[in-house]
Design an enzyme around this catalytic site. Structure first.
Site, PDB file in Angstrom:
ATOM      1  N   VAL A  58       0.805  -1.223   0.000  1.00  0.00           N
ATOM      2  CA  VAL A  58       0.000   0.000   0.000  1.00  0.00           C
ATOM      3  C   VAL A  58       0.839   1.273   0.000  1.00  0.00           C
ATOM      4  O   VAL A  58       0.290   2.369  -0.109  1.00  0.00           O
ATOM      5  CB  VAL A  58      -1.006   0.032   1.166  1.00  0.00           C
ATOM      6  CG1 VAL A  58      -1.970  -1.148   1.084  1.00  0.00           C
ATOM      7  CG2 VAL A  58      -0.307   0.092   2.518  1.00  0.00           C
ATOM      8  N   SER A 138      -7.167   4.537  14.415  1.00  0.00           N
ATOM      9  CA  SER A 138      -6.819   4.041  15.750  1.00  0.00           C
ATOM     10  C   SER A 138      -7.371   5.027  16.757  1.00  0.00           C
ATOM     11  O   SER A 138      -7.599   6.202  16.434  1.00  0.00           O
ATOM     12  CB  SER A 138      -5.290   3.953  15.891  1.00  0.00           C
ATOM     13  OG  SER A 138      -4.899   3.798  17.242  1.00  0.00           O
ATOM     14  N   TYR A 151       3.363   7.148  14.558  1.00  0.00           N
ATOM     15  CA  TYR A 151       2.086   6.437  14.475  1.00  0.00           C
ATOM     16  C   TYR A 151       0.946   7.373  14.843  1.00  0.00           C
ATOM     17  O   TYR A 151      -0.053   7.489  14.127  1.00  0.00           O
ATOM     18  CB  TYR A 151       2.133   5.236  15.419  1.00  0.00           C
ATOM     19  CG  TYR A 151       0.882   4.389  15.453  1.00  0.00           C
ATOM     20  CD1 TYR A 151       0.711   3.335  14.570  1.00  0.00           C
ATOM     21  CD2 TYR A 151      -0.129   4.621  16.390  1.00  0.00           C
ATOM     22  CE1 TYR A 151      -0.426   2.541  14.596  1.00  0.00           C
ATOM     23  CE2 TYR A 151      -1.272   3.840  16.428  1.00  0.00           C
ATOM     24  CZ  TYR A 151      -1.403   2.797  15.538  1.00  0.00           C
ATOM     25  OH  TYR A 151      -2.536   2.011  15.572  1.00  0.00           O
ATOM     26  N   VAL A 184      -5.991  -4.240  20.480  1.00  0.00           N
ATOM     27  CA  VAL A 184      -6.641  -5.419  19.926  1.00  0.00           C
ATOM     28  C   VAL A 184      -5.619  -6.555  19.893  1.00  0.00           C
ATOM     29  O   VAL A 184      -4.443  -6.336  19.567  1.00  0.00           O
ATOM     30  CB  VAL A 184      -7.165  -5.138  18.502  1.00  0.00           C
ATOM     31  CG1 VAL A 184      -7.954  -6.328  17.975  1.00  0.00           C
ATOM     32  CG2 VAL A 184      -8.031  -3.878  18.485  1.00  0.00           C
TER      33      VAL A 184
END
Length: 268
Positions: A58, A138, A151, A184
């Site tokens: 990607v 997120s 991030y 998660v």
């Protein structure tokens, strides 16, 4: 949007949340294309559930376009694009210590991949008056991930781009959901379903929240409901929010000896 019969591409769909999204979508009657760097694993999952698979990096716009073309050749015009691929490297030391290459990688995976998908799909979606983007961000995109500045910054940008998509094209019949989970139990944290407990959700839990959100047309999907409370606090009292995050950072160092992003789920 009812996903039954819809053509869907899911990036990062070979494992974790992406694989759970693919499994649930196929079970709901959707036609799914799994796009992933790991083509062998993608093909394995696709064979298991009755989907198709394509190799896709990607960070390369050309490969996103090729994945879309591959899916459309098999399943017809694309109805839903799920930008799910993601990564986390962490800060080597201080908040600006990650090398430029890591910042660029976060930016390309978490932001530009979403942009490139929209650029490829929007003209046709607008022309027919329908289409849906699911951009997986997120909770860090609404809050912050202590110990990973690149991030956090890129996930904030992902939320902003999703908002821009919906503001600009909601009236064109385009749906947009941005997904903002906390921790998660996925390979990104080195965990699996058996590790899930308390606030640590399984990938399946998150996937179910996503598809329910798409069915309801929910813009910000929060699989962890407490994120809404934290986000409201951040907006209402920024100074208190920062102080709380500083205290959480100090707790991580005191209890774990360092800032380990993969261990933060034990503290919240």
């Amino acid at each position: 949007m009812d996903i039954s019969g819809k053509s869907i591409v899911i990036t990062g769909g070979a494992s974790g949340i992406g694989a759970a999204l693919a499994r649930q979508a196929v079970a709901a009657g959707a036609k799914v294309c799994i796009a992933d760097l790991n083509i062998e694993l993608a093909q394995s999952v696709a064979k298991e559930i009755g989907a198709i698979a394509v190799a896709c990096d990607v960070t390369q716009e050309k490969q996103i376009i090729e994945a879309i073309e591959f899916a459309q050749a098999a399943h017809g015009p694309l109805d839903i694009f799920v930008s799910n691929a993601g990564l986390g490297r962490g800060d080597p030391s201080h908040a600006a210590s990650a090398p430029d290459a890591d910042w660029a990688l976060n930016w390309n995976v978490h932001v530009m991949a979403h942009v490139w998908a929209a650029r490829a799909l929007l003209p046709a979606m607008i022309a027919r008056g329908s289409g849906y983007f699911v951009n997986v961000a997120s909770a860090a995109g609404l809050l912050n991930q202590i110990g990973d500045a690149a991030y956090s910054a890129s996930k904030h940008a992902a939320v902003s781009f999703a908002e821009s998509l919906l503001i600009a094209h909601g009236d064109d019949g385009i749906g947009v959901s941005v997904v903002c989970p906390q921790y998660v139990a996925t390979p990104l944290l080195g965990l699996g379903d058996a590790d899930a407990q308390g606030n640590l959700l399984t990938a399946g839990d998150v996937a179910a929240s996503v598809w329910q959100g798409v069915a309801d047309g929910t813009f910000v999907i929060m699989p962890h409901p407490e994120v809404a409370k934290y986000s409201a606090l951040r907006g209402a009292d920024p100074a208190r929010w920062i102080k709380g995050m500083q205290m959480l950072r100090a707790k991580a160092i005191n209890e774990q000896g360092s800032i380990s992003v993969s261990g933060f789920y034990k503290l919240v």
